[in-house]
Design an enzyme around this catalytic site. Structure first.
Site, PDB file in Angstrom:
ATOM      1  N   SER A  11      -3.577   9.748   1.232  1.00  0.00           N
ATOM      2  CA  SER A  11      -3.908   8.328   1.168  1.00  0.00           C
ATOM      3  C   SER A  11      -5.105   8.040   0.265  1.00  0.00           C
ATOM      4  CB  SER A  11      -4.209   7.794   2.574  1.00  0.00           C
ATOM      5  OG  SER A  11      -5.308   8.480   3.146  1.00  0.00           O
ATOM      6  N   HIS A  33       2.953   7.958  -0.556  1.00  0.00           N
ATOM      7  CA  HIS A  33       2.068   7.572   0.544  1.00  0.00           C
ATOM      8  C   HIS A  33       2.788   6.579   1.449  1.00  0.00           C
ATOM      9  CE1 HIS A  33      -1.738   5.228   1.891  1.00  0.00           C
ATOM     10  NE2 HIS A  33      -1.358   6.085   2.820  1.00  0.00           N
ATOM     11  N   GLU A  69       3.728   3.806  -1.059  1.00  0.00           N
ATOM     12  CA  GLU A  69       2.928   3.754  -2.281  1.00  0.00           C
ATOM     13  C   GLU A  69       3.262   4.974  -3.138  1.00  0.00           C
ATOM     14  OE1 GLU A  69      -1.523   2.192  -2.796  1.00  0.00           O
ATOM     15  OE2 GLU A  69      -1.388   3.979  -1.537  1.00  0.00           O
TER      16      GLU A  69
END
Length: 287
Positions: free
Chosen positions: A123, A144, A156
């Site tokens: 992250s 992510h 992501e």
């Protein structure tokens, strides 16, 4: 590089909240999954969480009982990293520490076929640095997932310095096959989500610690004032205060004092009050 259509088996490294969530969703959408962690108890805990989550989705009529049972049967738990050697795609979801991730990726690079894409669920950490631990940096990408994975719609996609365009396309496509929506980020500290979210949580903690409002009113004000589903303190508890602190420290190191972790956050973590997963954080949680 393997094509998106070639992916039938997914290896997930890490059976914690993120790892078991990724494993569950991949299995639900028809992939065979090998989920690995370093101790059998961690594997069993991850499988129990998956079963609990699937049962809850059945109760909500999101899945049928048959679909849930089929998804569970597609997941194999293991403590042997070598069991991931023949998968078509790997998603790593281990602890958010660079040295640990590099060690995992070095070993994955050694045991998997040369054309297998290696994705990381990090992250905040640099995709480029993680990829440098391999001899295939062009096949390393950030995937992510948002927490909790079975509920949240977003993924992501993070592009490392050497990530190939085809790998980026595969990452978007794989997420789409799981009915997730994606956005793309360059390999900058915190990417899109945590670059903005972590300081928001930290400022909420600071404001509460400075007596601006009670924790209930802090969260209520942010929810009603900005239409978010959780306020900063409640969200921190759900993410895990240790995880929030680790992300804050990474961003602080990379970007300076504007990302300095709130003192109360550090104090809570030192006390072992990590949020919902320990039963106590900013709020108390029952069984």
């Amino acid at each position: 590089m393997r094509e998106r259509s070639d992916i039938e088996t997914v290896g997930v490294v890490g059976a914690g909240n993120m790892g078991n969530g990724i494993a569950q969703v991949a299995a639900t959408y028809g992939y065979e999954v090998v989920m690995r962690d370093i101790e059998q108890q961690y594997v069993e805990n991850g499988l129990e969480e998956i079963e609990f989550s699937l049962d809850r989705l059945v109760a909500r009529e999101t899945l049928t009982r048959e679909e849930a049972d089929a998804a569970r049967e597609r997941i194999t738990g293991t403590t042997e990293l070598s069991d991931i050697a023949k998968v078509d795609l790997v998603v790593e979801a281990v602890i958010e520490e660079m040295d640990v991730k590099k060690e995992v990726f070095t070993e994955l690079d050694r045991i998997t076929d040369d054309d297998v894409v290696l994705a990381t669920n990090t992250s905040t950490l640099s995709i480029t640095s993680i990829a440098a631990a391999t001899d295939r940096p062009e096949l390393v990408v950030g995937l992510h997932f948002m927490n909790p994975v079975p509920i949240m719609d977003g993924v992501e996609v993070v592009v490392g310095e050497k990530t190939a365009d085809g790998v980026v396309d595969l990452a978007h496509g794989f997420a789409a096959d799981l009915e997730k929506e994606t956005w793309e980020s360059e390999d900058k500290p915190g990417f899109v989500v945590n670059r903005v979210l972590i300081p928001w949580i930290n400022e909420g903690i600071r404001a509460y610690d400075e007596g601006v409002a009670s924790k209930e009113d802090m969260d209520r004000g942010l929810k009603l004032g900005t239409n978010v589903p959780m306020g900063p303190l409640e969200l921190a508890d759900h993410v895990g205060l240790d995880i929030v602190l680790r992300a804050s420290e990474t961003l602080h190191e990379e970007l300076g004092d504007r990302y300095k972790p709130a003192y109360l956050l550090k104090r809570k973590v030192e006390a072992g009050d990590l949020g919902k997963k320990t039963g106590s954080g900013f709020y108390e949680y029952g069984e």
